[in-house]
Design a protein around this motif. Sequence first.
Motif, PDB file in Angstrom:
ATOM      1  N   GLN A 134     -10.858   5.622   5.690  1.00  0.00           N
ATOM      2  CA  GLN A 134      -9.465   5.694   6.131  1.00  0.00           C
ATOM      3  C   GLN A 134      -8.497   5.500   4.958  1.00  0.00           C
ATOM      4  N   VAL A 135      -8.756   4.501   4.116  1.00  0.00           N
ATOM      5  CA  VAL A 135      -7.874   4.244   2.967  1.00  0.00           C
ATOM      6  C   VAL A 135      -7.989   5.386   1.947  1.00  0.00           C
ATOM      7  N   ILE A 180      -6.403   6.279  -7.723  1.00  0.00           N
ATOM      8  CA  ILE A 180      -6.367   4.970  -7.049  1.00  0.00           C
ATOM      9  C   ILE A 180      -7.786   4.526  -6.705  1.00  0.00           C
ATOM     10  N   LEU A 181      -8.085   3.280  -7.088  1.00  0.00           N
ATOM     11  CA  LEU A 181      -9.369   2.680  -6.733  1.00  0.00           C
ATOM     12  C   LEU A 181      -9.233   2.052  -5.352  1.00  0.00           C
ATOM     13  N   ASN A 182     -10.193   2.350  -4.497  1.00  0.00           N
ATOM     14  CA  ASN A 182     -10.223   1.797  -3.144  1.00  0.00           C
ATOM     15  C   ASN A 182     -11.271   0.693  -3.125  1.00  0.00           C
ATOM     16  N   LEU A 183     -10.798  -0.554  -3.257  1.00  0.00           N
ATOM     17  CA  LEU A 183     -11.721  -1.700  -3.322  1.00  0.00           C
ATOM     18  C   LEU A 183     -11.596  -2.544  -2.057  1.00  0.00           C
ATOM     19  N   THR A 184     -11.282  -1.874  -0.945  1.00  0.00           N
ATOM     20  CA  THR A 184     -11.175  -2.565   0.339  1.00  0.00           C
ATOM     21  C   THR A 184     -12.578  -2.735   0.938  1.00  0.00           C
ATOM     22  N   ILE A 185     -12.633  -3.202   2.169  1.00  0.00           N
ATOM     23  CA  ILE A 185     -13.942  -3.445   2.806  1.00  0.00           C
ATOM     24  C   ILE A 185     -14.489  -2.139   3.403  1.00  0.00           C
ATOM     25  N   PRO A 186     -15.838  -2.041   3.538  1.00  0.00           N
ATOM     26  CA  PRO A 186     -16.463  -0.773   3.929  1.00  0.00           C
ATOM     27  C   PRO A 186     -15.876  -0.131   5.181  1.00  0.00           C
ATOM     28  N   VAL A 204       0.851  -1.202   0.000  1.00  0.00           N
ATOM     29  CA  VAL A 204       0.000   0.000   0.000  1.00  0.00           C
ATOM     30  C   VAL A 204       0.885   1.251   0.000  1.00  0.00           C
ATOM     31  N   ASP A 205       1.918   1.280   0.818  1.00  0.00           N
ATOM     32  CA  ASP A 205       2.807   2.455   0.854  1.00  0.00           C
ATOM     33  C   ASP A 205       3.479   2.682  -0.494  1.00  0.00           C
TER      34      ASP A 205
END
Length: 378
Positions: free
Chosen positions: A78-79, A67-73, A55-56
């Motif tokens: 934060q991301v 950047i696409l943020n496809l992490t969990i809700p 990530v860094d």
Amino acid sequence: MEVFGVGIIGCGNISGIYLHNLPKGAGLELRGVADIVPAAAQAKADEHGVPAYTVDEILARDDIQIILNLTIPDVHAQVSAQIVGAGKHVYSEKPLGVDFAETKAMLDQADAAGLRVSCAPDTFLGAGARVARGLIADGTVGDILSGQITIMNHGHEHWHPNPGFYYLPGGGPVMDMLPYYLNALINLIGPVARVRSVNSAPFSERLVTSDGPMKDQTVPVSTPTTLHSLLEFENGAQIISAASFDVWKHGNRPIELHGTKGSLRVPDPNHFGGDVEVAIGREDWAVHDTGAMPMGVNNWPLNKEFDRANYRAAGVAEMAMAIRENRPHRANGALALHVLDVMLAIVNANPEDGPTKIETTVAQPDLMTEEQAAALFV
Ligand SMILES: NC(=O)c1ccc[n+]([C@@H]2O[C@H](COP(=O)([O-])OP(=O)(O)OC[C@H]3O[C@@H](n4cnc5c(N)ncnc54)[C@H](O)[C@@H]3O)[C@@H](O)[C@H]2O)c1
């Protein structure tokens, strides 16, 4: 055309469709993927011939502007704040966040830095939504007075390999699925003014039956899974929303709207295409087939007979187009914040307190022309 370098943070289940569609996005070039789990990033990197980063590392890349943020809700806001902090535009999966204050702070941070934030769902850019919007905009069905939306199924534990997050705060049918319906409705009739809701969680745990590491285990439920709501829109329309992860089968339409001149059946807002049905007065339903239109042509699932139009990443291409044209993008942060505001009002509703006034508002996105729709993918 100015080309934007694109990266992805979050290489889980939904990343596949983005990785498939992004290379076809006009003026978009996929330049790397990252995940908190390095093996997840490496697997997608190998599959799609792009570098895997931490990530860094991806945040520090000079060749990546979006950047696409496809992490969990739970970690979306934060991301996204990390992405903005690194000086890059964000496209987030829905919801934009789960906490209003944290999500708004991230948007303010982006505004101050002159960066764009866009958020899924982008399905309202699809052919089905464009035809439905046209039938309202040209006066065919008149002013929308009422309607109902139905989001009913028996949850995600029978297909998602890791479904625990769907039953935690931030999950449930409203936080998970209502963004599709709210984006569709706000695109069609404008923002929401007030909501009331009655909510329950009939099952305290869910049995995971999907193949994967969680199979035959149970996950706890700590968010409502059946929420029946009344949404009053700023234009006066009253829409009933029935949302449940506790329903085995039903026969309701995803979205049915009733106007002063006629009624409109809008196709499933989780997809980009589908038939739009319209009935004027007491006439029969007339069907508008969107299957040959831009973002209406079936292209999904891969390796099977295509049965739907899935152009996820259209919103990324539209944001890039809007940056190039120096105009607002349609799936914007203000829309996603308003959607979050409405969803939190539903989830936190106490029927004893009466309706909740929605404090945020948002402009209806501009009608998308067919030329603009056709230009998003090459
Ligand atoms: N699965 C679907 O069909 C679907 C459809 C539409 C939208 N979505 C949305 O997409 C998002 C992701 O869903 P999914 O099904 O792909 O989930 P998933 O659990 O399969 O994948 C999420 C990925 O994000 C990574 N991750 C989590 N926290 C991270 C962090 N702090 N930094 C970097 N990486 C991190 C995880 O390791 C995982 O690989 C959710 O918001 C969901 O609502 C999913």
